[in-house]
Enzyme design. Structure first.
Site, PDB file in Angstrom:
ATOM      1  N   GLY A 190     -22.315  -4.496 -12.523  1.00 32.25           N
ATOM      2  CA  GLY A 190     -21.243  -4.695 -13.578  1.00 32.25           C
ATOM      3  C   GLY A 190     -19.807  -3.994 -12.800  1.00 32.25           C
ATOM      4  O   GLY A 190     -19.744  -3.857 -11.733  1.00 32.25           O
ATOM      5  N   ILE A 192     -18.550  -0.915 -12.843  1.00 27.26           N
ATOM      6  CA  ILE A 192     -18.709   0.170 -12.035  1.00 27.26           C
ATOM      7  C   ILE A 192     -19.376   0.021 -10.784  1.00 27.26           C
ATOM      8  O   ILE A 192     -18.790   0.365  -9.803  1.00 27.26           O
ATOM      9  CB  ILE A 192     -19.334   1.429 -12.791  1.00 27.26           C
ATOM     10  CG1 ILE A 192     -18.186   1.695 -14.105  1.00 27.26           C
ATOM     11  CG2 ILE A 192     -19.452   2.628 -12.282  1.00 27.26           C
ATOM     12  CD1 ILE A 192     -18.864   2.747 -15.300  1.00 27.26           C
ATOM     13  N   VAL A 245     -34.876  -4.154 -10.558  1.00 33.19           N
ATOM     14  CA  VAL A 245     -35.449  -2.960  -9.929  1.00 33.19           C
ATOM     15  C   VAL A 245     -36.787  -2.345 -10.851  1.00 33.19           C
ATOM     16  O   VAL A 245     -36.523  -2.384 -11.934  1.00 33.19           O
ATOM     17  CB  VAL A 245     -34.411  -1.843  -9.710  1.00 33.19           C
ATOM     18  CG1 VAL A 245     -34.890  -0.670  -9.151  1.00 33.19           C
ATOM     19  CG2 VAL A 245     -33.245  -2.147  -8.905  1.00 33.19           C
ATOM     20  N   GLY A 279     -24.717   0.709 -16.897  1.00 27.47           N
ATOM     21  CA  GLY A 279     -24.313   0.786 -18.189  1.00 27.47           C
ATOM     22  C   GLY A 279     -23.894   2.314 -18.714  1.00 27.47           C
ATOM     23  O   GLY A 279     -24.605   3.214 -18.107  1.00 27.47           O
ATOM     24  N   ARG A 280     -23.231   2.344 -19.986  1.00 33.90           N
ATOM     25  CA  ARG A 280     -23.123   3.587 -20.495  1.00 33.90           C
ATOM     26  C   ARG A 280     -23.412   3.406 -21.912  1.00 33.90           C
ATOM     27  O   ARG A 280     -23.368   2.448 -22.799  1.00 33.90           O
ATOM     28  CB  ARG A 280     -21.501   3.870 -20.466  1.00 33.90           C
ATOM     29  CG  ARG A 280     -21.136   4.206 -18.772  1.00 33.90           C
ATOM     30  CD  ARG A 280     -19.505   4.390 -18.742  1.00 33.90           C
ATOM     31  NE  ARG A 280     -19.198   5.835 -19.484  1.00 33.90           N
ATOM     32  CZ  ARG A 280     -19.470   6.979 -18.775  1.00 33.90           C
ATOM     33  NH1 ARG A 280     -19.781   6.998 -17.734  1.00 33.90           N
ATOM     34  NH2 ARG A 280     -19.146   8.105 -19.351  1.00 33.90           N
ATOM     35  N   ASP A 320     -14.997   5.173 -26.622  1.00 35.71           N
ATOM     36  CA  ASP A 320     -16.507   4.707 -26.329  1.00 35.71           C
ATOM     37  C   ASP A 320     -17.718   4.975 -27.155  1.00 35.71           C
ATOM     38  O   ASP A 320     -18.554   4.152 -27.428  1.00 35.71           O
ATOM     39  CB  ASP A 320     -16.897   5.399 -24.984  1.00 35.71           C
ATOM     40  CG  ASP A 320     -16.158   4.872 -23.873  1.00 35.71           C
ATOM     41  OD1 ASP A 320     -15.370   4.033 -23.875  1.00 35.71           O
ATOM     42  OD2 ASP A 320     -16.571   5.082 -22.724  1.00 35.71           O
ATOM     43  N   HIS A 452      11.570 -15.330  -8.065  1.00 35.77           N
ATOM     44  CA  HIS A 452      11.231 -16.021  -7.322  1.00 35.77           C
ATOM     45  C   HIS A 452      11.602 -15.075  -6.020  1.00 35.77           C
ATOM     46  O   HIS A 452      12.647 -14.726  -5.962  1.00 35.77           O
ATOM     47  CB  HIS A 452      11.610 -17.300  -7.008  1.00 35.77           C
ATOM     48  CG  HIS A 452      11.155 -18.072  -5.771  1.00 35.77           C
ATOM     49  ND1 HIS A 452       9.976 -18.504  -5.583  1.00 35.77           N
ATOM     50  CD2 HIS A 452      11.539 -18.108  -4.577  1.00 35.77           C
ATOM     51  CE1 HIS A 452       9.695 -18.903  -4.362  1.00 35.77           C
ATOM     52  NE2 HIS A 452      10.774 -18.760  -3.843  1.00 35.77           N
TER      53      HIS A 452
END
Ligand code: FAD
Ligand code: AMP
Length: 480
Positions: A190, A192, A245, A279-280, A320, A452
């Site tokens: 991901g 992180i 895993v 993940g978190r 979060d 430019h």
């Protein structure tokens, strides 16, 4: 100090501290409670983002890239370097100093705006009361007309690879290695995992990234994801998809990881360090009393409506700890929205235009909907792409990998999304985010004058390409 406030904020990460500052700017008597302590046991503001997230990871990404550049990338410019070395402890110390400066800066901002800053733990009781326990264990009850919960998130642990802070670490531990691990395993490809994998790979680690999913960056635009996979693999990141895993065993200073590969076969790899980046999850430990009136959803996020009001009147939640992407700027904007709503304004946040960046080199950035999402939504669309290989500025910088992709509605021409892998993608995507906020069509963007030579010209050309009008690349579709 009176214990009655207009606003109590719990958590001083980018969601909470921004909410507190904005509330105070609006004339509300505001207090912000933060429980984070640094290594010396002192309270610090800034949350995950400043202490162990966005900022320290970018500090190490920049340092490691400079090393890599000096060693590998300057030759092409006719610059020779000799004896380029690294001093990992100095790198880590530089990062720590930046963290110190920025977290300290929040205290100064609080002071300048009149926010009362308290270090310790906040717990929401019923009736908009908050139990505040300082770091010495002393408790008092504070009251407010409004409470904003901004307690953030914490890394997810998996039983198959328990963090021991020595050999197996999470993202926080991976910012503190004092030497470059020879072989480094990363679980999770991901945001992180890719960023931290890149840091240590540039510094010389052999990095193997094990990812359970079949598609790389599954939620991103798949054309950009596939291109990114090629670029990162070429850099030496060994990213193994469809690899789950199943176990790990630490022996001395090494860890052996077992996993099932894409054919379902059991495999083994031994590493000097293993970073778990799977993940978190929202963090609400000790935050709510049983009768607070605030509910969690089935995934543990605080349940809020579209303007971040919880189920308890006068209690809000941002960042979060609530639904939506776990990004610092998303939380900050929610913080502003809530503070302004408390002050009686009708502020709303546009969740459709939240940029998202992975700070690999080159960067991978996106805003709006992916081609897959637009297709799923059944909307007709046109696409314009422009490769950096055709950009004069990118060539001058020897940064020609990647492309810009713009998706526009086929009938209205309104820009629906922009996806970039390439140099300065984070800053380039923001230009399209601004255009999207103003309801821009691809044609509008194509009609603007771009300096430019700039990398921004690639955005301009991609917008032109939506209608087959790109100048510096052959158009896939030709239109008048
Ligand atoms: P947090 O930053 O987690 O802050 C919450 C705060 O609340 C913490 O300080 C915590 O101590 C405090 N707290 C919790 N409970 C209590 C309580 N009961 N009493 C008092 N205080 C409490 N995002 C980006 O947008 N860009 C990036 O480049 C980026 N890079 C990242 C890199 C890494 C390695 C990591 C781990 C994350 C990264 N993120 C990035 C994600 C970003 O850090 C988070 O989205 C962001 O910090 C969330 O902000 P927040 O304020 O909601 O929560
Ligand atoms: P993110 O949520 O963006 O941080 O990504 C975390 C990644 O870790 C996801 O892509 C998951 O599929 C991946 N992941 C979770 N558990 C495992 C596991 N046991 N083995 C390999 N990858 C995993």
């Amino acid at each position: 100090m009176s214990d009655k406030y207009d606003v109590i904020v719990i958590g001083a990460g980018p969601a909470g501290y921004v909410a507190a500052i904005r509330a105070a700017q609006l004339g509300l008597k505001t207090v912000c409670i933060e429980k984070w302590r640094n290594e010396e046991g002192k309270g610090v503001n800034g949350g995950t983002c400043l202490n162990v997230g966005c900022i320290p990871s970018k500090a190490l990404l920049d340092s490691s890239y400079k090393y890599h550049e000096a060693k590998e990338e300057l030759k092409v410019h006719g610059i020779t370097t000799k004896d380029v070395g690294i001093d990992v402890p100095s790198m880590i110390e530089r990062k720590a100093n930046i963290v110190k400066q920025l977290t300290g800066g929040i205290g100064a901002l609080f002071k300048a705006n009149g926010v009362t800053s308290l270090f310790g733990t906040g717990k929401l009781l019923s009736g908009k009361k908050v139990e505040y326990t300082d770091h010495d264990g002393k408790t008092q009850t504070l009251e407010a007309d409004n409470v904003i919960l901004a307690s953030g998130s914490s890394p997810i642990d998996i039983p198959v690879a328990p963090v021991d802070e020595k050999v197996i670490v999470n993202s926080t531990g991976a910012l503190e290695f004092t030497e470059v691990p020879k072989r480094l395993g990363v679980i999770g490809a991901g945001v992180i995992g890719l960023e931290l994998g890149s840091v240590w790979s540039r510094l010389g680690s052999d990095v193997v990234v094990l990812e359970a999913m079949d598609d790389f960056l599954a939620v991103m635009d798949q054309q950009i994801a596939k291109e990114s996979f090629k670029i990162l693999s070429k850099q030496g990141l060994d990213i193994r998809m469809s690899c789950r895993v199943t176990g790990s065993e630490v022996k001395g200073k090494k860890v052996t990881v077992t996993y099932t590969d894409k054919d379902g076969k059991d495999q083994k790899e031994t590493f000097d360090k293993l970073i778990v980046c799977v993940g978190r999850r929202p963090y609400t430990e000790g935050l709510l009393s049983g009768d607070s009136g605030v509910n969690l959803d089935e995934r543990g996020f605080i349940h809020v409506n579209e303007v971040c009001a919880t189920d308890a009147p006068g209690v809000w939640a941002v960042g979060d700890v609530v639904r939506g992407p776990m990004l610092a700027h998303k939380g900050s904007e929610e913080g502003v929205m809530v503070a302004e709503r408390i002050a009686g304004q009708k502020t709303q946040m546009n969740y459709d235009v939240v940029p998202n960046v992975i700070y690999t080199h080159p960067e991978i950035a996106s805003v709006g909907r992916t081609e897959e999402q637009v297709k799923k939504d059944g909307e007709p669309y046109n696409i314009g792409t422009f490769p950096f290989a055709a950009s004069g500025r990118a060539m001058a910088a020897n940064e020609t990998a990647g492309l810009v992709k713009i998706i526009a509605h086929a009938d209205t021409d309104r820009i629906l999304g922009c996806h970039i892998v390439g140099p300065s993608a984070a800053d380039l995507v923001q230009q399209v985010a601004i255009a999207m906020e103003f309801g821009s069509s691809a044609e509008d963007l194509g009609m603007m004058v771009f300096g430019h030579p700039t990398l921004s010209e690639a955005v301009h050309e991609a917008a032109l390409a939506v209608h087959g009008h790109a100048i510096h690349v052959a158009n896939k579709k030709k239109r008048k």
